[in-house]
Motif scaffolding. Structure first.
Motif, PDB file in Angstrom:
ATOM      1  N   ALA A  64       3.448  10.465  -6.624  1.00  0.00           N
ATOM      2  CA  ALA A  64       3.748   9.915  -5.306  1.00  0.00           C
ATOM      3  C   ALA A  64       3.336  10.916  -4.223  1.00  0.00           C
ATOM      4  O   ALA A  64       3.579  12.111  -4.353  1.00  0.00           O
ATOM      5  CB  ALA A  64       5.234   9.599  -5.185  1.00  0.00           C
ATOM      6  N   LEU A  65       2.732  10.407  -3.168  1.00  0.00           N
ATOM      7  CA  LEU A  65       2.346  11.273  -2.047  1.00  0.00           C
ATOM      8  C   LEU A  65       3.562  11.699  -1.238  1.00  0.00           C
ATOM      9  O   LEU A  65       3.543  12.707  -0.580  1.00  0.00           O
ATOM     10  CB  LEU A  65       1.344  10.553  -1.149  1.00  0.00           C
ATOM     11  CG  LEU A  65       0.000  10.222  -1.798  1.00  0.00           C
ATOM     12  CD1 LEU A  65      -0.889   9.487  -0.805  1.00  0.00           C
ATOM     13  CD2 LEU A  65      -0.684  11.470  -2.311  1.00  0.00           C
ATOM     14  N   ARG A  66       4.620  10.928  -1.257  1.00  0.00           N
ATOM     15  CA  ARG A  66       5.927  11.184  -0.675  1.00  0.00           C
ATOM     16  C   ARG A  66       6.029  10.986   0.844  1.00  0.00           C
ATOM     17  O   ARG A  66       6.889  10.304   1.305  1.00  0.00           O
ATOM     18  CB  ARG A  66       6.463  12.565  -1.034  1.00  0.00           C
ATOM     19  CG  ARG A  66       6.429  12.871  -2.494  1.00  0.00           C
ATOM     20  CD  ARG A  66       7.827  12.823  -3.074  1.00  0.00           C
ATOM     21  NE  ARG A  66       7.763  13.220  -4.478  1.00  0.00           N
ATOM     22  CZ  ARG A  66       7.835  12.366  -5.482  1.00  0.00           C
ATOM     23  NH1 ARG A  66       7.988  11.099  -5.244  1.00  0.00           N
ATOM     24  NH2 ARG A  66       7.748  12.770  -6.726  1.00  0.00           N
ATOM     25  N   LYS A  67       5.181  11.657   1.643  1.00  0.00           N
ATOM     26  CA  LYS A  67       5.404  11.591   3.089  1.00  0.00           C
ATOM     27  C   LYS A  67       4.126  11.808   3.870  1.00  0.00           C
ATOM     28  O   LYS A  67       3.135  12.295   3.354  1.00  0.00           O
ATOM     29  CB  LYS A  67       6.437  12.625   3.513  1.00  0.00           C
ATOM     30  CG  LYS A  67       6.003  14.065   3.240  1.00  0.00           C
ATOM     31  CD  LYS A  67       7.096  15.031   3.637  1.00  0.00           C
ATOM     32  CE  LYS A  67       6.664  16.465   3.366  1.00  0.00           C
ATOM     33  NZ  LYS A  67       7.660  17.412   3.841  1.00  0.00           N
ATOM     34  N   LEU A  68       4.190  11.426   5.146  1.00  0.00           N
ATOM     35  CA  LEU A  68       3.133  11.706   6.109  1.00  0.00           C
ATOM     36  C   LEU A  68       3.739  12.604   7.184  1.00  0.00           C
ATOM     37  O   LEU A  68       4.709  12.222   7.829  1.00  0.00           O
ATOM     38  CB  LEU A  68       2.614  10.417   6.757  1.00  0.00           C
ATOM     39  CG  LEU A  68       1.834   9.465   5.860  1.00  0.00           C
ATOM     40  CD1 LEU A  68       1.538   8.171   6.598  1.00  0.00           C
ATOM     41  CD2 LEU A  68       0.544  10.111   5.392  1.00  0.00           C
ATOM     42  N   PRO A  69       3.195  13.797   7.385  1.00  0.00           N
ATOM     43  CA  PRO A  69       3.797  14.728   8.348  1.00  0.00           C
ATOM     44  C   PRO A  69       3.969  14.154   9.748  1.00  0.00           C
ATOM     45  O   PRO A  69       4.918  14.491  10.443  1.00  0.00           O
ATOM     46  CB  PRO A  69       2.819  15.906   8.354  1.00  0.00           C
ATOM     47  CG  PRO A  69       2.133  15.839   7.029  1.00  0.00           C
ATOM     48  CD  PRO A  69       2.050  14.376   6.694  1.00  0.00           C
ATOM     49  N   VAL A  70       3.096  13.245  10.167  1.00  0.00           N
ATOM     50  CA  VAL A  70       3.139  12.706  11.521  1.00  0.00           C
ATOM     51  C   VAL A  70       4.427  11.935  11.783  1.00  0.00           C
ATOM     52  O   VAL A  70       4.992  12.008  12.867  1.00  0.00           O
ATOM     53  CB  VAL A  70       1.916  11.789  11.766  1.00  0.00           C
ATOM     54  CG1 VAL A  70       1.978  11.129  13.120  1.00  0.00           C
ATOM     55  CG2 VAL A  70       0.635  12.580  11.602  1.00  0.00           C
TER      56      VAL A  70
ATOM     57  N   THR B 279       0.834  -1.210   0.000  1.00  0.00           N
ATOM     58  CA  THR B 279       0.000   0.000   0.000  1.00  0.00           C
ATOM     59  C   THR B 279       0.866   1.258   0.000  1.00  0.00           C
ATOM     60  O   THR B 279       0.612   2.197  -0.757  1.00  0.00           O
ATOM     61  CB  THR B 279      -0.945   0.000   1.217  1.00  0.00           C
ATOM     62  OG1 THR B 279      -1.775  -1.176   1.148  1.00  0.00           O
ATOM     63  CG2 THR B 279      -1.816   1.232   1.244  1.00  0.00           C
ATOM     64  N   ALA B 280       1.907   1.282   0.831  1.00  0.00           N
ATOM     65  CA  ALA B 280       2.805   2.445   0.885  1.00  0.00           C
ATOM     66  C   ALA B 280       3.484   2.668  -0.463  1.00  0.00           C
ATOM     67  O   ALA B 280       3.595   3.808  -0.925  1.00  0.00           O
ATOM     68  CB  ALA B 280       3.847   2.256   1.988  1.00  0.00           C
TER      69      ALA B 280
ATOM     70  N   LEU C 126       4.397   6.540  -0.590  1.00  0.00           N
ATOM     71  CA  LEU C 126       4.764   7.009   0.751  1.00  0.00           C
ATOM     72  C   LEU C 126       6.074   6.348   1.163  1.00  0.00           C
ATOM     73  O   LEU C 126       6.142   5.126   1.303  1.00  0.00           O
ATOM     74  CB  LEU C 126       3.675   6.653   1.762  1.00  0.00           C
ATOM     75  CG  LEU C 126       2.361   7.393   1.600  1.00  0.00           C
ATOM     76  CD1 LEU C 126       1.295   6.776   2.498  1.00  0.00           C
ATOM     77  CD2 LEU C 126       2.547   8.862   1.924  1.00  0.00           C
ATOM     78  N   TYR C 127       7.105   7.153   1.322  1.00  0.00           N
ATOM     79  CA  TYR C 127       8.422   6.647   1.712  1.00  0.00           C
ATOM     80  C   TYR C 127       8.797   5.448   0.828  1.00  0.00           C
ATOM     81  O   TYR C 127       9.163   4.382   1.300  1.00  0.00           O
ATOM     82  CB  TYR C 127       8.452   6.293   3.197  1.00  0.00           C
ATOM     83  CG  TYR C 127       8.048   7.462   4.046  1.00  0.00           C
ATOM     84  CD1 TYR C 127       8.905   8.532   4.224  1.00  0.00           C
ATOM     85  CD2 TYR C 127       6.781   7.528   4.619  1.00  0.00           C
ATOM     86  CE1 TYR C 127       8.528   9.625   4.975  1.00  0.00           C
ATOM     87  CE2 TYR C 127       6.392   8.621   5.372  1.00  0.00           C
ATOM     88  CZ  TYR C 127       7.268   9.670   5.548  1.00  0.00           C
ATOM     89  OH  TYR C 127       6.887  10.752   6.287  1.00  0.00           O
TER      90      TYR C 127
END
Length: 143
Positions: free
Chosen positions: A126-132, A64-65, A70-71
């Motif tokens: 790509a979404l690239r990252k999650l701020p959390v 999924t990532a 995501l990363y």
């Protein structure tokens, strides 16, 4: 199109291909083989039951990532032990994946895809990252 744009779309296709296969295999283990069936298969290979649970988790979450971008580099690198393990699990079955119990050609292709994704990064869309959790990820692995 520029070469950079072409490479971004190529990285996107490679990323989604790898992520899709990982996610599909995780869902296969969950819904078709079932968790107890997957655990039994892993134990028949001499692996501990925890390896089956970790594999299902890695395929579902990692796939999924990677699909979402995501990363991507980190997820692809973390998938390598799993994919190398699948090459090992299928090594005795012959080369072609159409052989009884599946050969090692397809798992080895997935290793190559994971290396390509780790080298190229997420590519286009790509979404690239999650701020959390972004602060906990090394900069080199954020692409």
């Amino acid at each position: 199109m520029t070469q950079h744009t072409d490479m971004n779309y190529g990285a996107f296709v490679t990323r989604v291909s790898l992520g899709g296969v990982l996610l599909a295999h995780g869902l296969l283990k969950l819904f078709v083989f079932t968790i107890p069936g997957t655990v039994g298969y892993f134990e028949s290979l001499g692996l501990p039951a925890i390896a089956a649970y970790l594999t299902i988790f890695a395929e579902l979450v990692g796939g999924t990532a990677i699909i979402l971008g995501l990363y991507t580099r980190l997820a692809a690198l973390l998938s390598l032990p799993l994919l190398i393990g699948s090459v090992w699990a299928h090594a005795g079955n012959g080369w072609l994946f159409s052989a009884p119990n599946g050969g090692w050609e397809f798992p080895l292709l997935l290793v190559a895809l994971a290396i390509a994704v780790a080298l190229q990064g997420g590519g286009a869309f790509a979404l690239r990252k999650l701020p959390v959790i972004d602060g906990f990820i090394p900069q080199a692995l954020k692409a």
